[in-house]
Motif scaffolding. Structure first.
Motif, PDB file in Angstrom:
ATOM      1  N   GLY A  11       0.704  -1.125  -0.105  1.00  0.00           N
ATOM      2  CA  GLY A  11       0.128   0.039   0.041  1.00  0.00           C
ATOM      3  C   GLY A  11       0.874   1.347   0.035  1.00  0.00           C
ATOM      4  O   GLY A  11       2.239   1.373  -0.234  1.00  0.00           O
ATOM      5  N   ALA A  12       0.147   2.379   0.145  1.00  0.00           N
ATOM      6  CA  ALA A  12       0.836   3.858   0.270  1.00  0.00           C
ATOM      7  C   ALA A  12       1.728   3.707   1.356  1.00  0.00           C
ATOM      8  O   ALA A  12       1.396   3.367   2.656  1.00  0.00           O
ATOM      9  CB  ALA A  12      -0.132   4.757   0.189  1.00  0.00           C
ATOM     10  N   ARG A  13       3.055   4.129   1.079  1.00  0.00           N
ATOM     11  CA  ARG A  13       4.098   4.034   2.319  1.00  0.00           C
ATOM     12  C   ARG A  13       4.648   5.537   2.271  1.00  0.00           C
ATOM     13  O   ARG A  13       5.280   6.205   1.409  1.00  0.00           O
ATOM     14  CB  ARG A  13       5.043   3.178   2.427  1.00  0.00           C
ATOM     15  N   GLY A  14       5.074   5.973   3.572  1.00  0.00           N
ATOM     16  CA  GLY A  14       5.799   7.413   3.405  1.00  0.00           C
ATOM     17  C   GLY A  14       7.077   7.035   3.935  1.00  0.00           C
ATOM     18  O   GLY A  14       8.086   7.973   4.344  1.00  0.00           O
ATOM     19  N   ASP A  15       7.557   5.755   4.039  1.00  0.00           N
ATOM     20  CA  ASP A  15       9.033   5.470   4.358  1.00  0.00           C
ATOM     21  C   ASP A  15       9.581   4.678   3.258  1.00  0.00           C
ATOM     22  O   ASP A  15      10.433   3.692   3.575  1.00  0.00           O
ATOM     23  CB  ASP A  15       9.107   4.575   5.700  1.00  0.00           C
ATOM     24  N   VAL A  16       9.380   4.959   1.887  1.00  0.00           N
ATOM     25  CA  VAL A  16      10.081   4.496   0.713  1.00  0.00           C
ATOM     26  C   VAL A  16      11.708   4.499   0.794  1.00  0.00           C
ATOM     27  O   VAL A  16      12.342   3.456   0.421  1.00  0.00           O
ATOM     28  CB  VAL A  16       9.596   5.000  -0.477  1.00  0.00           C
ATOM     29  N   ALA A  17      12.092   5.532   1.402  1.00  0.00           N
ATOM     30  CA  ALA A  17      13.502   5.746   1.602  1.00  0.00           C
ATOM     31  C   ALA A  17      13.976   4.605   2.643  1.00  0.00           C
ATOM     32  O   ALA A  17      15.367   3.934   2.076  1.00  0.00           O
ATOM     33  CB  ALA A  17      14.065   7.080   1.935  1.00  0.00           C
ATOM     34  N   GLN A  18      13.285   4.461   3.368  1.00  0.00           N
ATOM     35  CA  GLN A  18      13.848   3.439   4.363  1.00  0.00           C
ATOM     36  C   GLN A  18      13.710   1.985   3.871  1.00  0.00           C
ATOM     37  O   GLN A  18      14.805   1.147   4.186  1.00  0.00           O
ATOM     38  CB  GLN A  18      12.877   3.501   5.649  1.00  0.00           C
ATOM     39  N   LEU A  19      12.641   1.843   3.044  1.00  0.00           N
ATOM     40  CA  LEU A  19      12.671   0.424   2.240  1.00  0.00           C
ATOM     41  C   LEU A  19      13.644   0.209   1.480  1.00  0.00           C
ATOM     42  O   LEU A  19      14.136  -0.853   1.566  1.00  0.00           O
ATOM     43  CB  LEU A  19      11.074   0.423   1.668  1.00  0.00           C
ATOM     44  N   LEU A  20      14.046   1.336   0.435  1.00  0.00           N
ATOM     45  CA  LEU A  20      15.087   1.087  -0.330  1.00  0.00           C
ATOM     46  C   LEU A  20      16.496   0.905   0.427  1.00  0.00           C
ATOM     47  O   LEU A  20      17.110   0.231  -0.246  1.00  0.00           O
ATOM     48  CB  LEU A  20      14.975   2.455  -0.981  1.00  0.00           C
ATOM     49  N   ALA A  21      16.712   1.761   1.520  1.00  0.00           N
ATOM     50  CA  ALA A  21      17.818   1.311   2.340  1.00  0.00           C
ATOM     51  C   ALA A  21      18.104  -0.096   2.900  1.00  0.00           C
ATOM     52  O   ALA A  21      19.251  -0.495   2.917  1.00  0.00           O
ATOM     53  CB  ALA A  21      17.918   2.504   3.392  1.00  0.00           C
TER      54      ALA A  21
ATOM     55  N   GLY B 127      23.051   3.906  -3.011  1.00  0.00           N
ATOM     56  CA  GLY B 127      23.946   2.854  -3.233  1.00  0.00           C
ATOM     57  C   GLY B 127      23.175   1.437  -3.358  1.00  0.00           C
ATOM     58  O   GLY B 127      23.925   0.488  -3.233  1.00  0.00           O
ATOM     59  N   VAL B 128      22.022   1.544  -3.750  1.00  0.00           N
ATOM     60  CA  VAL B 128      21.149   0.277  -3.799  1.00  0.00           C
ATOM     61  C   VAL B 128      21.317  -0.281  -5.429  1.00  0.00           C
ATOM     62  O   VAL B 128      20.790   0.526  -6.152  1.00  0.00           O
ATOM     63  CB  VAL B 128      19.866   0.389  -3.330  1.00  0.00           C
ATOM     64  N   PRO B 129      21.643  -1.167  -5.819  1.00  0.00           N
ATOM     65  CA  PRO B 129      21.862  -1.686  -7.192  1.00  0.00           C
ATOM     66  C   PRO B 129      20.347  -1.755  -7.859  1.00  0.00           C
ATOM     67  O   PRO B 129      19.397  -1.972  -6.918  1.00  0.00           O
ATOM     68  CB  PRO B 129      22.232  -2.939  -7.134  1.00  0.00           C
ATOM     69  N   LEU B 130      20.381  -0.985  -8.928  1.00  0.00           N
ATOM     70  CA  LEU B 130      19.058  -0.734  -9.546  1.00  0.00           C
ATOM     71  C   LEU B 130      18.856  -1.478 -10.999  1.00  0.00           C
ATOM     72  O   LEU B 130      19.749  -1.635 -11.671  1.00  0.00           O
ATOM     73  CB  LEU B 130      18.699   0.528  -9.913  1.00  0.00           C
ATOM     74  N   VAL B 131      17.836  -2.175 -10.994  1.00  0.00           N
ATOM     75  CA  VAL B 131      17.323  -2.779 -12.194  1.00  0.00           C
ATOM     76  C   VAL B 131      16.387  -2.196 -12.779  1.00  0.00           C
ATOM     77  O   VAL B 131      15.222  -1.936 -12.455  1.00  0.00           O
ATOM     78  CB  VAL B 131      16.979  -4.259 -12.322  1.00  0.00           C
ATOM     79  N   ALA B 132      16.484  -1.370 -14.175  1.00  0.00           N
ATOM     80  CA  ALA B 132      15.275  -0.520 -14.429  1.00  0.00           C
ATOM     81  C   ALA B 132      14.903  -0.856 -16.100  1.00  0.00           C
ATOM     82  O   ALA B 132      16.035  -1.246 -16.906  1.00  0.00           O
ATOM     83  CB  ALA B 132      15.755   0.823 -14.448  1.00  0.00           C
ATOM     84  N   THR B 133      13.841  -0.348 -16.274  1.00  0.00           N
ATOM     85  CA  THR B 133      13.405  -0.491 -17.994  1.00  0.00           C
ATOM     86  C   THR B 133      14.272   0.678 -18.792  1.00  0.00           C
ATOM     87  O   THR B 133      14.424   1.920 -18.260  1.00  0.00           O
ATOM     88  CB  THR B 133      12.173  -0.412 -18.121  1.00  0.00           C
ATOM     89  N   ALA B 134      14.848   0.271 -19.759  1.00  0.00           N
ATOM     90  CA  ALA B 134      15.515   1.279 -20.765  1.00  0.00           C
ATOM     91  C   ALA B 134      14.496   2.166 -21.448  1.00  0.00           C
ATOM     92  O   ALA B 134      14.321   2.098 -22.680  1.00  0.00           O
ATOM     93  CB  ALA B 134      16.423   0.486 -21.835  1.00  0.00           C
ATOM     94  N   VAL B 135      13.775   3.088 -20.756  1.00  0.00           N
ATOM     95  CA  VAL B 135      12.707   3.858 -21.363  1.00  0.00           C
ATOM     96  C   VAL B 135      12.768   5.289 -21.081  1.00  0.00           C
ATOM     97  O   VAL B 135      13.299   5.626 -20.105  1.00  0.00           O
ATOM     98  CB  VAL B 135      11.304   3.317 -20.787  1.00  0.00           C
ATOM     99  N   GLY B 136      12.233   6.063 -21.830  1.00  0.00           N
ATOM    100  CA  GLY B 136      12.169   7.393 -21.592  1.00  0.00           C
ATOM    101  C   GLY B 136      13.317   8.298 -20.939  1.00  0.00           C
ATOM    102  O   GLY B 136      14.609   8.133 -21.783  1.00  0.00           O
TER     103      GLY B 136
END
Length: 366
Positions: free
Chosen positions: A245-255, A280-289
């Protein structure tokens, strides 16, 4: 010269555009600019524009005559009106239709609807682009799109969001324990649960990770119209996915994450990508935009909708400590090449000064 007065207009306000307006308001106020923010009341509760020193006028994200009239009254004494997003741009254009108050419109993203709705949104893009004295677009692709829609002056206005703050001590251990990800890899993504965000491909990829030992947990922060359908898939197929659901702690989750994923069909300067690289969290992303332009060589890029490539890229990072460490180190280096908040604010202020100094606002030829 008298004190510069600017009105910042937000529509529905995505996380990136709202955070940008908060940062912009604080920076402009610190430089002696009088800032009024017109935005839905819930956005002020979340982003505290008032705390940034701005005057706040609650305004619903509608283009009806009553709302447009209220915005016209607020903008009457402004030196520059700055709209953020398509709906805010059209609303501001309507409010200023017979006035020569300069209008700046920032394009943070692009419409994703198809069919009749997509046609209407393209007409709105054209109206907003042609009405603006300057369009600031957050990626080179959006600059080109604004020009195709008739913008007289479209410039790259790369929005850099504030670095994540308030992570506290040992956020990773606490977040992982709360999610049930102790002793197993954690994959994190965030964003509205909309069709264009690529969650279907992410769930397909998660099914491939069921063969891992231990099985990675995928945590999805966000809400939206696709939530019920996605939850049914998770339950029916036994997928290792938690819809938070909606979270206000996305940075904490990413960390806390081992890998971050951005699977959407289109992104400009995605807040999740910015936060992941900074942390410094490795990212996998779509090559878009604007994603390749944003991340450079500091992320693994895969085609949109390709769940096999997505699953394989995440699996490689989880199985290869050297590559994982390489991307973890590359992220902050890439982030250091982005414009700082100070530079972003300085660019916007220079546009305001340019418009105020002598370019009377053109009247749009819709």
């Amino acid at each position: 010269m008298t004190q510069l007065r600017t009105v910042q207009v937000l529509g529905g306000g995505g996380a990136g555009s709202s955070a940008h307006v908060r940062s912009l308001a604080a920076g402009l106020v610190a430089r002696g600019v009088r800032v009024t923010v017109c935005a839905p009341a819930e956005l002020d509760r979340t982003h505290d524009f008032l705390g940034a020193g701005a005057h706040v006028v609650p305004m619903p994200p509608r283009n009806d005559p009553l709302t447009v009239g209220a915005l016209r009254a607020v903008c009457a004494g402004a030196d520059v009106v700055h709209a953020h997003g398509l709906n805010a741009g059209v609303r501001s254009a309507l409010a200023l239709a017979a006035h020569r108050v300069p209008l700046v419109v920032t394009w943070h993203t692009r419409p994703h609807a198809e069919g009749a709705r997509g046609h209407v949104l393209r007409l709105m893009e054209r109206k907003a682009a042609r009405a603006a004295d300057v369009v600031l677009a957050t990626s080179s692709e959006l600059v080109d799109r604004a020009r195709r829609r008739g913008a007289r002056d479209a410039r790259l206005g790369a929005v850099t969001l504030p670095p994540p703050s308030g992570l506290g001590d040992l956020p990773g251990e606490k977040a992982r324990a709360e999610l049930g990800a102790v002793g197993r890899p954690l994959v994190v993504t965030a964003g509205p649960l909309e069709p264009y965000r690529g969650y279907g491909a992410l769930l397909d990829a998660s099914r491939r990770w069921l063969g891992h030992d231990p099985v990675p947990l995928v945590a999805v922060a966000g809400d939206g119209p696709r939530r019920a359908a996605l939850q049914r898939r998770v339950d029916t197929e036994g997928l290792p996915v938690r819809l938070l659901g909606a979270r206000g702690d996305v940075a904490q989750l990413l960390a806390a994450a081992d890998v971050a994923v951005l699977a959407g069909r289109w992104e400009a300067r995605a807040p999740l990508a910015q936060a992941a690289l900074r942390l410094g969290v490795p990212l996998v992303a779509t090559a878009v935009g604007g994603v390749p332009e944003l991340v450079g060589d500091a992320a693994e890029l895969v085609p949109y909708g390709d769940s096999v490539r997505l699953a394989a890229a995440v699996s490689r990072l989880l199985a290869d400590p050297a590559r994982h460490a390489e991307l973890a180190a590359a992220g902050p280096r890439q982030a250091a090449t982005w414009p700082t908040e100070e530079e972003t604010i300085a660019q916007v202020l220079s546009v305001y000064d340019e418009l105020r100094a002598g370019r009377g606002r053109h009247l749009p030829d819709w």
